[in-house]
Design a protein around this motif. Structure first.
Motif, short mmCIF file in Angstrom:
data_model
loop_
_atom_site.label_atom_id
_atom_site.label_comp_id
_atom_site.label_asym_id
_atom_site.label_seq_id
_atom_site.Cartn_x
_atom_site.Cartn_y
_atom_site.Cartn_z
N PRO A 248 -6.60 6.39 6.16
CA PRO A 248 -7.83 7.42 5.08
C PRO A 248 -6.35 7.03 3.67
N VAL A 249 -6.11 7.33 3.44
CA VAL A 249 -4.51 7.95 1.74
C VAL A 249 -4.74 6.47 0.90
N GLY A 250 -5.65 5.78 0.92
CA GLY A 250 -5.16 4.89 -0.11
C GLY A 250 -4.04 4.54 -1.36
N GLU A 251 -3.88 3.33 -1.55
CA GLU A 251 -3.52 2.88 -2.77
C GLU A 251 -3.78 3.81 -4.05
N ASP A 252 -5.12 4.09 -4.21
CA ASP A 252 -5.82 4.56 -5.70
C ASP A 252 -5.97 6.55 -5.39
N VAL A 253 -5.51 6.86 -4.36
CA VAL A 253 -5.32 7.88 -4.28
C VAL A 253 -4.20 8.57 -4.95
N VAL A 254 -3.98 9.32 -6.08
CA VAL A 254 -3.24 9.70 -6.83
C VAL A 254 -3.16 11.88 -6.15
N MET A 255 -1.90 11.47 -6.71
CA MET A 255 -1.48 12.87 -6.01
C MET A 255 -0.93 13.76 -6.75
N GLU A 256 0.20 14.48 -6.42
CA GLU A 256 1.48 15.35 -7.05
C GLU A 256 0.01 15.96 -7.86
N GLY B 111 0.89 -1.12 0.09
CA GLY B 111 0.33 0.24 0.04
C GLY B 111 1.01 1.13 -0.15
N LEU B 112 0.19 2.30 -0.83
CA LEU B 112 1.18 3.65 -0.99
C LEU B 112 1.42 3.70 0.18
N HIS B 113 0.63 4.50 1.02
CA HIS B 113 0.45 5.60 2.59
C HIS B 113 1.70 4.11 3.27
N VAL B 114 1.18 3.33 3.42
CA VAL B 114 1.93 2.55 4.43
C VAL B 114 3.76 2.23 3.97
N CYS B 115 3.84 2.20 2.29
CA CYS B 115 5.52 2.52 2.28
C CYS B 115 6.12 4.34 2.17
N ASN B 116 4.82 4.54 2.05
CA ASN B 116 5.06 5.80 2.45
C ASN B 116 6.15 6.20 3.69
N GLN C 153 7.45 -4.43 9.06
CA GLN C 153 5.65 -4.57 9.42
C GLN C 153 4.61 -4.13 8.82
N PRO C 154 3.56 -4.78 7.82
CA PRO C 154 2.45 -3.29 7.80
C PRO C 154 1.75 -3.34 8.39
N ARG C 155 1.10 -1.73 8.05
CA ARG C 155 0.53 -1.16 9.59
C ARG C 155 -1.07 -1.04 8.44
N PRO C 156 -2.06 -0.95 9.49
CA PRO C 156 -3.38 -1.11 8.54
C PRO C 156 -3.25 0.87 7.70
N PRO C 157 -3.71 0.59 7.03
CA PRO C 157 -3.63 1.40 5.78
C PRO C 157 -4.00 2.58 6.05
#
Length: 270
Positions: A258-266, A102-107, A252-256
């Protein structure tokens, strides 16, 4: 017991005012962290952290939010940050890991790893937009921090230039998508190439636009990457002057959030 007076830092005071105020309070080494590539649907997510010296040596001519600089200016500022920083670190997370975790977890994991990799231990941490937990020093999430704090702007430039260079290299390996031009962001040209060629292994299948052209949009985001696809090789590089570049693994992965994988930024579109 008397409490110290509240410190007020105004935006018009300049890019270095926040760090100087913290240093006057005893936080000598202030680290900034930022990322590049949240809104891209192809290529890695890159996070960076930097600690600039106190005083005039830490003032870099032309330093600003990386998105406000031209490519030539970014390269020049990048060289100055690398030469002057007390410490810097860059972490690269491949597209397949963004899909899997997931994007937010990786970020957050990438910024956490970049900060932990600094060879100069920070006394205070400033991050752009998102607070980063799991640090053993105080910190503050600053809205548009790359336009407010010099150390965050420096991290922004490190992350952006590193990612842009990677995307230029990927353009040679995956021609036809224009990675060297749009750097994996969702432009009209990139969308047309996706429709013509379909996604490559450097695309993020958890993103709606990639999943749609691949016919996998009916699956949950983290299970869209084709089964059996060749895993992306980790990209590990090392910088000079106490700087490091590596891949954030083993978190270790954390619960996602509100900003999820499908949210496009920038500035991208869904």
């Amino acid at each position: 017991m008397l409490t110290p007076p509240r410190t007020v830092v105004r935006r018009e005071a300049g890019l270095y005012a926040l760090e100087r105020a913290l240093q006057r309070r005893g936080f000598r080494h202030v680290a900034g962290a930022d990322e590049a590539g949240r809104g891209a649907c192809a290529g890695p997510l890159v996070a960076a952290a930097a600690v600039l010296p106190e005083g005039r040596r830490g003032e870099i001519d032309g330093l600003a939010d990386s998105k406000l600089l031209t490519p030539i200016s970014r390269e020049r500022v990048y060289d100055q940050v690398v030469a002057r920083a007390l410490a810097y670190a860059v972490v690269v997370i491949p597209a397949d890991e963004v899909d899997a975790r997931g994007l937010h977890v990786c970020n957050l994991a990438a910024m956490r790893r970049a900060l932990a990799s600094l060879t100069t231990r920070p006394d205070y941490v400033l991050t752009d937009g998102f607070g980063v937990d799991g640090l053993d020093v105080p910190g503050l999430a600053v809205w548009k921090g790359d336009r407010v704090a010099a150390c965050v702007a420096a991290a922004s430039v490190l992350a952006k230039v590193t990612r842009d260079r990677i995307m230029v290299e990927l353009d040679a390996s995956f021609p036809g998508y224009g990675f060297a031009e749009h750097k994996g962001y969702i432009t009209a040209e990139h969308t047309a190439a996706l429709r013509e060629h379909g996604p490559c292994l450097e695309h993020r299948f958890s993103y709606v636009n990639v999943a749609t052209v691949s016919g996998l949009d009916g699956r949950p985001p983290r299970s869209r990457r084709p089964v059996g696809a060749r895993p992306v090789e980790p990209m590990e590089r090392f910088g000079a002057s106490g700087g490091t570049v590596g891949v954030a693994l083993g978190e270790q992965p954390r619960p996602p959030a509100p900003v999820g994988e499908d949210v496009v930024m920038e500035g991208g579109v869904r």
